[in-house]
Design a protein around this motif. Sequence first.
Motif, PDB file in Angstrom:
ATOM      1  N   ALA A  29       0.824  -1.208   0.000  1.00  0.00           N
ATOM      2  CA  ALA A  29       0.000   0.000   0.000  1.00  0.00           C
ATOM      3  C   ALA A  29       0.857   1.257   0.000  1.00  0.00           C
ATOM      4  O   ALA A  29       1.948   1.287   0.583  1.00  0.00           O
ATOM      5  CB  ALA A  29      -0.911   0.004   1.219  1.00  0.00           C
ATOM      6  N   ASP A  30       0.353   2.305  -0.647  1.00  0.00           N
ATOM      7  CA  ASP A  30       0.958   3.633  -0.551  1.00  0.00           C
ATOM      8  C   ASP A  30       0.286   4.446   0.552  1.00  0.00           C
ATOM      9  O   ASP A  30       0.921   5.269   1.198  1.00  0.00           O
ATOM     10  CB  ASP A  30       0.822   4.384  -1.878  1.00  0.00           C
ATOM     11  CG  ASP A  30       1.554   3.685  -3.004  1.00  0.00           C
ATOM     12  OD1 ASP A  30       2.759   3.409  -2.844  1.00  0.00           O
ATOM     13  OD2 ASP A  30       0.925   3.394  -4.036  1.00  0.00           O
ATOM     14  N   GLU A  31      -1.017   4.212   0.723  1.00  0.00           N
ATOM     15  CA  GLU A  31      -1.781   4.896   1.760  1.00  0.00           C
ATOM     16  C   GLU A  31      -2.621   3.861   2.491  1.00  0.00           C
ATOM     17  O   GLU A  31      -3.248   2.998   1.857  1.00  0.00           O
ATOM     18  CB  GLU A  31      -2.685   5.986   1.171  1.00  0.00           C
ATOM     19  CG  GLU A  31      -1.913   7.095   0.485  1.00  0.00           C
ATOM     20  CD  GLU A  31      -2.825   8.188  -0.072  1.00  0.00           C
ATOM     21  OE1 GLU A  31      -4.075   8.065   0.061  1.00  0.00           O
ATOM     22  OE2 GLU A  31      -2.292   9.164  -0.649  1.00  0.00           O
ATOM     23  N   LEU A  32      -2.618   3.934   3.815  1.00  0.00           N
ATOM     24  CA  LEU A  32      -3.329   2.951   4.631  1.00  0.00           C
ATOM     25  C   LEU A  32      -4.292   3.696   5.551  1.00  0.00           C
ATOM     26  O   LEU A  32      -3.884   4.545   6.351  1.00  0.00           O
ATOM     27  CB  LEU A  32      -2.319   2.151   5.442  1.00  0.00           C
ATOM     28  CG  LEU A  32      -2.774   0.866   6.138  1.00  0.00           C
ATOM     29  CD1 LEU A  32      -3.430  -0.092   5.162  1.00  0.00           C
ATOM     30  CD2 LEU A  32      -1.581   0.189   6.809  1.00  0.00           C
ATOM     31  N   TYR A  33      -5.587   3.377   5.409  1.00  0.00           N
ATOM     32  CA  TYR A  33      -6.650   4.033   6.164  1.00  0.00           C
ATOM     33  C   TYR A  33      -7.203   3.032   7.176  1.00  0.00           C
ATOM     34  O   TYR A  33      -7.753   1.999   6.794  1.00  0.00           O
ATOM     35  CB  TYR A  33      -7.762   4.506   5.230  1.00  0.00           C
ATOM     36  CG  TYR A  33      -7.313   5.579   4.261  1.00  0.00           C
ATOM     37  CD1 TYR A  33      -7.629   6.916   4.486  1.00  0.00           C
ATOM     38  CD2 TYR A  33      -6.563   5.261   3.128  1.00  0.00           C
ATOM     39  CE1 TYR A  33      -7.210   7.904   3.607  1.00  0.00           C
ATOM     40  CE2 TYR A  33      -6.135   6.239   2.248  1.00  0.00           C
ATOM     41  CZ  TYR A  33      -6.463   7.557   2.490  1.00  0.00           C
ATOM     42  OH  TYR A  33      -6.043   8.545   1.626  1.00  0.00           O
ATOM     43  N   LEU A  68      -0.062   6.939   6.649  1.00  0.00           N
ATOM     44  CA  LEU A  68      -0.928   6.240   7.599  1.00  0.00           C
ATOM     45  C   LEU A  68      -2.001   7.191   8.111  1.00  0.00           C
ATOM     46  O   LEU A  68      -1.687   8.299   8.559  1.00  0.00           O
ATOM     47  CB  LEU A  68      -0.095   5.716   8.773  1.00  0.00           C
ATOM     48  CG  LEU A  68       1.090   4.814   8.411  1.00  0.00           C
ATOM     49  CD1 LEU A  68       1.943   4.540   9.643  1.00  0.00           C
ATOM     50  CD2 LEU A  68       0.602   3.506   7.791  1.00  0.00           C
ATOM     51  N   TYR A  69      -3.265   6.740   8.071  1.00  0.00           N
ATOM     52  CA  TYR A  69      -4.379   7.601   8.475  1.00  0.00           C
ATOM     53  C   TYR A  69      -5.226   6.907   9.545  1.00  0.00           C
ATOM     54  O   TYR A  69      -5.720   5.797   9.328  1.00  0.00           O
ATOM     55  CB  TYR A  69      -5.254   7.958   7.268  1.00  0.00           C
ATOM     56  CG  TYR A  69      -4.527   8.745   6.208  1.00  0.00           C
ATOM     57  CD1 TYR A  69      -4.323  10.105   6.356  1.00  0.00           C
ATOM     58  CD2 TYR A  69      -4.014   8.105   5.080  1.00  0.00           C
ATOM     59  CE1 TYR A  69      -3.640  10.836   5.381  1.00  0.00           C
ATOM     60  CE2 TYR A  69      -3.331   8.819   4.109  1.00  0.00           C
ATOM     61  CZ  TYR A  69      -3.151  10.189   4.261  1.00  0.00           C
ATOM     62  OH  TYR A  69      -2.467  10.894   3.310  1.00  0.00           O
ATOM     63  N   ASN A  70      -5.365   7.571  10.665  1.00  0.00           N
ATOM     64  CA  ASN A  70      -6.268   7.138  11.728  1.00  0.00           C
ATOM     65  C   ASN A  70      -7.629   7.745  11.430  1.00  0.00           C
ATOM     66  O   ASN A  70      -7.835   8.949  11.591  1.00  0.00           O
ATOM     67  CB  ASN A  70      -5.731   7.611  13.085  1.00  0.00           C
ATOM     68  CG  ASN A  70      -6.624   7.197  14.245  1.00  0.00           C
ATOM     69  OD1 ASN A  70      -7.807   6.906  14.077  1.00  0.00           O
ATOM     70  ND2 ASN A  70      -6.074   7.202  15.450  1.00  0.00           N
ATOM     71  N   CYS A  71      -8.577   6.908  11.000  1.00  0.00           N
ATOM     72  CA  CYS A  71      -9.887   7.394  10.583  1.00  0.00           C
ATOM     73  C   CYS A  71     -10.957   7.203  11.654  1.00  0.00           C
ATOM     74  O   CYS A  71     -12.141   7.440  11.391  1.00  0.00           O
ATOM     75  CB  CYS A  71     -10.331   6.686   9.296  1.00  0.00           C
ATOM     76  SG  CYS A  71      -9.194   6.943   7.919  1.00  0.00           S
ATOM     77  N   GLY A  72     -10.551   6.772  12.856  1.00  0.00           N
ATOM     78  CA  GLY A  72     -11.534   6.560  13.910  1.00  0.00           C
ATOM     79  C   GLY A  72     -12.609   5.600  13.444  1.00  0.00           C
ATOM     80  O   GLY A  72     -12.329   4.523  12.941  1.00  0.00           O
ATOM     81  N   GLU A  73     -13.868   6.008  13.601  1.00  0.00           N
ATOM     82  CA  GLU A  73     -14.961   5.204  13.049  1.00  0.00           C
ATOM     83  C   GLU A  73     -15.677   5.948  11.923  1.00  0.00           C
ATOM     84  O   GLU A  73     -16.856   5.714  11.655  1.00  0.00           O
ATOM     85  CB  GLU A  73     -15.937   4.770  14.145  1.00  0.00           C
ATOM     86  CG  GLU A  73     -16.518   5.858  14.991  1.00  0.00           C
ATOM     87  CD  GLU A  73     -17.374   5.298  16.125  1.00  0.00           C
ATOM     88  OE1 GLU A  73     -17.570   4.066  16.200  1.00  0.00           O
ATOM     89  OE2 GLU A  73     -17.860   6.109  16.938  1.00  0.00           O
ATOM     90  N   ASP A  74     -14.921   6.818  11.247  1.00  0.00           N
ATOM     91  CA  ASP A  74     -15.434   7.511  10.066  1.00  0.00           C
ATOM     92  C   ASP A  74     -15.230   6.598   8.859  1.00  0.00           C
ATOM     93  O   ASP A  74     -14.324   6.770   8.046  1.00  0.00           O
ATOM     94  CB  ASP A  74     -14.705   8.846   9.877  1.00  0.00           C
ATOM     95  CG  ASP A  74     -15.281   9.669   8.731  1.00  0.00           C
ATOM     96  OD1 ASP A  74     -16.270   9.211   8.120  1.00  0.00           O
ATOM     97  OD2 ASP A  74     -14.735  10.759   8.459  1.00  0.00           O
ATOM     98  N   TYR A  75     -16.086   5.587   8.751  1.00  0.00           N
ATOM     99  CA  TYR A  75     -15.923   4.551   7.730  1.00  0.00           C
ATOM    100  C   TYR A  75     -16.025   5.094   6.310  1.00  0.00           C
ATOM    101  O   TYR A  75     -15.420   4.548   5.388  1.00  0.00           O
ATOM    102  CB  TYR A  75     -16.962   3.448   7.947  1.00  0.00           C
ATOM    103  CG  TYR A  75     -16.890   2.820   9.316  1.00  0.00           C
ATOM    104  CD1 TYR A  75     -15.754   2.130   9.724  1.00  0.00           C
ATOM    105  CD2 TYR A  75     -17.957   2.917  10.213  1.00  0.00           C
ATOM    106  CE1 TYR A  75     -15.671   1.557  10.984  1.00  0.00           C
ATOM    107  CE2 TYR A  75     -17.883   2.346  11.479  1.00  0.00           C
ATOM    108  CZ  TYR A  75     -16.739   1.673  11.856  1.00  0.00           C
ATOM    109  OH  TYR A  75     -16.658   1.120  13.109  1.00  0.00           O
ATOM    110  N   ALA A  76     -16.759   6.180   6.130  1.00  0.00           N
ATOM    111  CA  ALA A  76     -16.921   6.739   4.792  1.00  0.00           C
ATOM    112  C   ALA A  76     -15.591   7.193   4.197  1.00  0.00           C
ATOM    113  O   ALA A  76     -15.452   7.274   2.973  1.00  0.00           O
ATOM    114  CB  ALA A  76     -17.897   7.914   4.836  1.00  0.00           C
TER     115      ALA A  76
END
Length: 323
Positions: A29-33, A68-76
């Motif tokens: 991966a280049d970006e991981l959400y 690396l992105y911490n998206c919490g529970e913002d699944y969208a």
Amino acid sequence: MGTVTKIGIVGMGHVGAHVANSLVLQGVADELYMTEQCSGDEDHSAKLAAEVQDLGDSLAFCPHNVALYNCGEDYARLADCDIIINAAGKVRLASEDRDGELFYTTDTAKTFITPIADAGFDGVWITISNPCDVVATEIWKLSGMDPKRVIGTGTALDSSRLKYALSRATGYDQHSISAYMLGEHGNSMFAAWSAVNFGGKPLAQLREEQPDRFGFDEGEVEQEARHGGYVTYAGKQCTEFAVADAAVRLARAVISNEHYITACSTLMTGDYGEEGFFTSLPCVVGANGVEEVMHFDLSDSELREFQASCAHVKENLSRIGLL
């Protein structure tokens, strides 16, 4: 797919964290959400933040940089990903029975499938959560996606366990063995012995030519493959490395459009007389998900085992109102 590979993960417990680490270490991966339930009775926000930090701290030792992105529970936020890997579950519920997570994982999946679908996700789902075939069926039905774009890890892991057991029984490298566990990822799975070969040579022929080397007990080897996960669980109360790597192997096949052949869970569309739900058969996996389902000339006893395994999947689907 774009030039930047984006992969999302739902659930950063034991398995999700190892999926993330394997993706980073392999440079997939280049970006991981990454997402996790971060409210209510099960607030895992601290665990998610810790995993993201730990992964970031390891980047200097990895093949290339990964955002690396911490998206919490913002699944969208995962809607723009090429692949989403579902690892949401509670493994202790399955400590004695792979169906133990049935209601937990399917209820949890309802919280993220629709928001992701409504946000316009059109990539490929790879789902690990157990019961794997049931959750894969649920994702297909609730998302409205092309079923070929929904893949359950299914018996990819169990087929690896079968190869490992055969390698130990014969002394041959597992990479030279073609062998599949088929049906549900659960106690009713079975080894397709009629299709096993070593370097292209059928097992039945090798048994005649080298009875000492290939005189192992098939039932014992099959049982090792079926219950290998419980050996792992008994020692550390989870399974994590192998199943994470199985999911990442599927992700690599999608990202690289490999046309890779592996057992995995896919929609039955009349296969061996079964339809309308997911279970595992050998599949060709590429950029659009499952491109083709391959069929063996199963023996009569293997066909009965497959049908019995399918019946168990359908029973579980009925229990949650999906069939």
